[in-house]
Design an enzyme around this catalytic site. Structure first.
Site, PDB file in Angstrom:
ATOM      1  NE  ARG A 120      -7.221  -2.991  -4.200  1.00  0.00           N
ATOM      2  CZ  ARG A 120      -7.928  -2.364  -3.254  1.00  0.00           C
ATOM      3  NH1 ARG A 120      -7.343  -1.645  -2.336  1.00  0.00           N
ATOM      4  NH2 ARG A 120      -9.245  -2.461  -3.233  1.00  0.00           N
ATOM      5  CE  LYS A 185      -0.595   0.898  -0.746  1.00  0.00           C
ATOM      6  NZ  LYS A 185      -1.861   0.881  -1.450  1.00  0.00           N
ATOM      7  NE  ARG A 322      -8.780   6.977   2.406  1.00  0.00           N
ATOM      8  CZ  ARG A 322      -7.619   6.706   1.809  1.00  0.00           C
ATOM      9  NH1 ARG A 322      -6.630   6.272   2.508  1.00  0.00           N
ATOM     10  NH2 ARG A 322      -7.456   6.886   0.535  1.00  0.00           N
TER      11      ARG A 322
HETATM   12  C1  BTN Z   1      -1.924  -0.603  -4.701  1.00  0.00           C
HETATM   13  O1  BTN Z   1      -2.577   0.295  -5.228  1.00  0.00           O
HETATM   14  O2  BTN Z   1      -1.764  -0.651  -3.476  1.00  0.00           O
HETATM   15  C2  BTN Z   1      -1.286  -1.667  -5.553  1.00  0.00           C
HETATM   16  C3  BTN Z   1       0.058  -1.240  -6.052  1.00  0.00           C
HETATM   17  C4  BTN Z   1       0.755  -2.279  -6.910  1.00  0.00           C
HETATM   18  C5  BTN Z   1       1.989  -1.714  -7.571  1.00  0.00           C
HETATM   19  C6  BTN Z   1       2.786  -2.766  -8.272  1.00  0.00           C
HETATM   20  S1  BTN Z   1       4.392  -2.188  -8.735  1.00  0.00           S
HETATM   21  C7  BTN Z   1       4.664  -3.636  -9.679  1.00  0.00           C
HETATM   22  C8  BTN Z   1       3.358  -3.997 -10.346  1.00  0.00           C
HETATM   23  N1  BTN Z   1       3.233  -3.356 -11.629  1.00  0.00           N
HETATM   24  C9  BTN Z   1       2.274  -2.437 -11.634  1.00  0.00           C
HETATM   25  O3  BTN Z   1       1.978  -1.701 -12.617  1.00  0.00           O
HETATM   26  N2  BTN Z   1       1.661  -2.379 -10.445  1.00  0.00           N
HETATM   27  C10 BTN Z   1       2.209  -3.358  -9.534  1.00  0.00           C
END
Ligand code: BTN
Length: 325
Positions: A120, A185, A322
């Site tokens: 994100r 996380k 946060r």
């Molecule tokens: C975050 O930032 O918390 C979200 C992370 C999401 C990662 C997943 S891995 C599979 C899918 N493909 C990506 O490029 N991103 C999501």
């Protein structure tokens, strides 16, 4: 045989964690020892750690169960069934499904490795190859994206419930959909949407779960994190089972969201919310707002009481939350 399938076959042979000589591997695959050595180097360049046992051959630091579409499918509880694909390497599973818009529906794709995994807020998502879960699920909704603003919360609820069924206690959600274990996380969700304002909309739900991160990846991650290996110390980490559980829970949540929208998820979301009642700092661009978390609205937005006693509503997007120092 292409390079990639030679590498996959070698990894399959090494996956038992035992030592295998270059000659034995070459014999099994019908290739030379030099070709084995080249493919092993290719795997290492892709972030797979392979140990050389002097004079005896190669082995992995620990046994490995590769993701297997048939094994995942066999454990799914979804009705109708999902299409499941496993890829050795993709740039990003989200991007791969977005390229199939608008047609994709009920399609899940996994990658053992992502070259450009997205998180994100424009961040990268880093994961040790072959040791984590990286997947996306495409789902078509008849309505427009504005009616889907609470979807990522429903996915967070589904993922918490999947992880609990897998045996992870103490897992909760931080708005809008970070999955935390004791403040660190464990998994993240990235929802991308494509479509017309009034629908239909293709939602691509991307999920990254930290199963086993190596030290090099760990050093590069810029926030407190945890993986299942540390939480479930010693227990087998069957990624195919976890994949099936996650897909089953998420697909059920998406089908329910299409019928009833966010309402059935709100109470569960509150129950799993790790920041409930806590003091937090919300950052939106250069703006910071301190306040106390009151909960989420009926649309899934974050509700805060700020220092002046005013209620403030934040929609998911380019903001970060946060705990206050
Ligand atoms: C975050 O930032 O918390 C979200 C992370 C999401 C990662 C997943 S891995 C599979 C899918 N493909 C990506 O490029 N991103 C999501």
């Amino acid at each position: 045989m292409t390079d990639m399938s030679t590498r996959d076959s070698i990894l399959q042979i090494l996956s038992d964690g035992h030592v295998h000589t270059g000659t034995d591997i070459g014999g099994a695959l019908g290739i030379s020892r030099a070709a084995v050595s080249k493919a092993v180097r290719g795997l290492e360049q892709n972030g797979v750690e392979i140990l050389r046992v002097h004079g005896r051959g190669y082995r992995l630091p620990a046994p490995l169960v590769l993701l297997d579409a048939a094994r995942i499918r066999a454990q799914l509880r979804t009705d109708p069934p999902l299409a499941v694909e496993v890829h050795a390497a993709l740039d990003s599973t989200n991007d791969a499904l977005l390229q199939r818009a608008p047609a994709a529906h009920a399609v899940a794709i996994f990658a053992e490795r992502q070259a450009a995994g997205r998180g994100r807020r424009g961040r990268r998502w880093l994961a040790t190859p072959y040791r984590n879960l990286l997947f996306s699920l495409a789902w078509r909704f008849e309505f427009g994206a504005s009616a889907l603003s609470g979807l990522s919360l429903a996915v967070g609820v589904a993922l918490v419930e999947a992880l609990r069924e897998f045996g992870v206690a103490d897992v909760g959600v931080k708005w809008p959909n970070d999955i935390l274990w004791q403040e660190r996380k464990l998994a993240g969700v990235l929802v991308d949407m494509r479509g017309e304002a009034n629908g239909p909309t293709l939602a691509v739900i991307g999920v990254g779960i930290n199963v086993e991160q190596d030290n090099a990846t760990a050093r590069a991650v810029d926030q407190p994190w945890i993986d299942l290996r540390q939480i479930l110390a010693g227990a087998p980490l069957d990624r195919n089972r976890l994949a099936a559980l996650a897909l089953s829970h998420i697909a059920a949540a998406l089908a329910q969201f299409a019928r009833d929208e966010i309402a059935p998820f709100l109470a569960r979301w509150d129950a799993y919310h790790v920041y409930a009642g806590r003091s937090v700092r919300v950052t939106r661009g250069d703006d910071t707002i301190d306040g106390e978390v009151l909960g989420v609205t009926a649309q899934g937005a974050l509700l805060l009481r700020d220092r002046d006693g005013r209620e403030r509503v934040f929609h998911a997007g380019e903001i970060s939350v946060r705990t206050a120092a």
